[in-house]
Design a protein around this motif. Sequence first.
Motif, mmCIF file in Angstrom:
data_model
loop_
_atom_site.group_PDB
_atom_site.id
_atom_site.type_symbol
_atom_site.label_atom_id
_atom_site.label_comp_id
_atom_site.label_asym_id
_atom_site.label_seq_id
_atom_site.Cartn_x
_atom_site.Cartn_y
_atom_site.Cartn_z
ATOM 1 N N VAL A 100 -11.830 25.079 -19.580
ATOM 2 C CA VAL A 100 -12.342 26.145 -20.829
ATOM 3 C C VAL A 100 -13.096 26.126 -21.706
ATOM 4 C CG1 VAL A 100 -11.305 26.853 -22.371
ATOM 5 C CG2 VAL A 100 -9.695 26.274 -20.023
ATOM 6 N N SER A 101 -13.541 26.622 -22.293
ATOM 7 C CA SER A 101 -15.186 26.315 -22.022
ATOM 8 C C SER A 101 -14.539 26.357 -24.292
ATOM 9 C CB SER A 101 -15.931 27.600 -22.548
ATOM 10 O OG SER A 101 -17.508 27.086 -24.047
ATOM 11 N N THR A 102 -15.085 24.910 -24.996
ATOM 12 C CA THR A 102 -14.451 24.835 -26.126
ATOM 13 C C THR A 102 -15.911 24.782 -27.166
ATOM 14 O OG1 THR A 102 -14.499 22.432 -26.368
ATOM 15 C CG2 THR A 102 -12.805 23.791 -25.794
ATOM 16 N N LYS A 116 -7.879 31.627 -20.750
ATOM 17 C CA LYS A 116 -9.331 32.472 -21.773
ATOM 18 C C LYS A 116 -9.984 31.883 -21.769
ATOM 19 C CE LYS A 116 -9.047 33.062 -26.606
ATOM 20 N NZ LYS A 116 -8.851 33.834 -28.220
ATOM 21 N N ASN A 117 -11.474 31.880 -21.722
ATOM 22 C CA ASN A 117 -12.846 31.157 -22.425
ATOM 23 C C ASN A 117 -12.994 30.028 -21.132
ATOM 24 O OD1 ASN A 117 -13.578 32.477 -24.998
ATOM 25 N ND2 ASN A 117 -12.339 30.561 -25.467
ATOM 26 N N THR A 154 -14.277 28.896 -18.078
ATOM 27 C CA THR A 154 -16.467 28.758 -17.470
ATOM 28 C C THR A 154 -16.282 27.827 -16.182
ATOM 29 O OG1 THR A 154 -18.126 28.380 -18.858
ATOM 30 C CG2 THR A 154 -16.441 26.520 -18.801
ATOM 31 N N ASP A 161 -21.335 28.991 -19.501
ATOM 32 C CA ASP A 161 -20.667 30.970 -20.780
ATOM 33 C C ASP A 161 -19.959 31.614 -19.891
ATOM 34 O OD1 ASP A 161 -21.811 33.070 -22.488
ATOM 35 O OD2 ASP A 161 -21.420 34.416 -20.717
ATOM 36 N N PRO A 162 -19.019 31.732 -20.658
ATOM 37 C CA PRO A 162 -18.123 32.246 -19.065
ATOM 38 C C PRO A 162 -18.210 33.684 -19.406
ATOM 39 C CG PRO A 162 -16.925 31.458 -21.416
ATOM 40 C CD PRO A 162 -18.533 31.012 -21.705
#
Length: 385
Positions: free
Chosen positions: A63-65, A230-231, A233, A251-252
């Motif tokens: 997940v991208s944070t 969610k998000n 990636t 980038d997701p």
Amino acid sequence: MNVLRNLVLILSVGAALSGCSPTPETQAADLPPPTAHTAQLADLGFSVANPVSSGNVKLIPIVSTSSNPVLDKDVVFLAEAKEKGYIEITEGEMSFNGVHVKNTSKHHILLMAGDLVTGGHQDRVIAHDIMIPPGEERDVEVFCVEQERSTGPTAVFTPSEQPVPHKVRREAMFAQDKQQSVWSSVDSYNSSAAAAPATRTVQGGLNSEQVQKHVSANEEELLSKLMAVKNVTGYVLIVDGKIDIAEVFGDPGLFERAAPQLLKSILAQQATKISTKPDSFAMAGVEEFLVSALTGKREAPSRSNDSEIAMFESPRAGERNRNLNLQTESGRDPTLRSPRGTETIAPSGDFEVRSNKDIRGYELYDSSKNKGAKGKLLHGTYAKP
């Protein structure tokens, strides 16, 4: 009237109960308990979610944070480029180790390692990620995935909707004796996939009923579960209870478009496994693997036609979290020239990754403006070869 009242009551209770149940996205996005490396991974702009699976495939979502903006380029992948007539692929001037790719569109085309092109003088697999800018052309490094054919009625290739199996893709990227390893992997795959009639092109195994059924039965469910996070990636693939490979996108939105092809590659490979259950696996080690991969040393790929080799050190965690950039010490762009003399065999921003945990990887950065190797991360692939 009583019947109607009872029906309304039943529907109301059902709605209330369903409202109390977590949505698939909530379930998938639940984070596992923190480990000793959770904070380090967060500093790099990522976290991991609980596993998702379908059939005998298990993935750990990444997940991208990060608050980085969405990539500002209009990027399309091979399947879309084929569908819309954006791309022309022909035999190149690099013997059987290269094909010539022309982007006839106004979009950036991102070819990924593992993409399969058929026809020409023999079927080939794209060896590493490469971005083809609008209206430009490149000689692209490939490996043969079809033995016993070296001629053809045409020099033109057709992009395949199905990438090569996962192990063939891994060999093309990470094996020391890449071409021989790719051939061996293709032969092994075709045998396991019961390719009939006997064939020495990877397309034979991919076309087998066994593989086709497994891919079609699982791709929609696996993709749906993964994209419910969610998000998301990227992911870490677990095979036989061990980390196999990690795919990380900058980038997701970019990952969402790349995911279908990557999952098809995995499912095609897993179709040849006897077990129909996903591997059991403890989360410990996944975050450590990712931290090590994302903070290893970067260097330009060492190829026989390199004009310059540049060394890279991964940035401090906070810097990577802010901009996902790498920059050469000299600030120069390590352009790798092809025999044509004016076109690149690999774009600037194409780097090998080496960590002290015996992890290898390849990363592609957005540096098409040719102002050094600085740019946003497009895609990174990491493994323990």
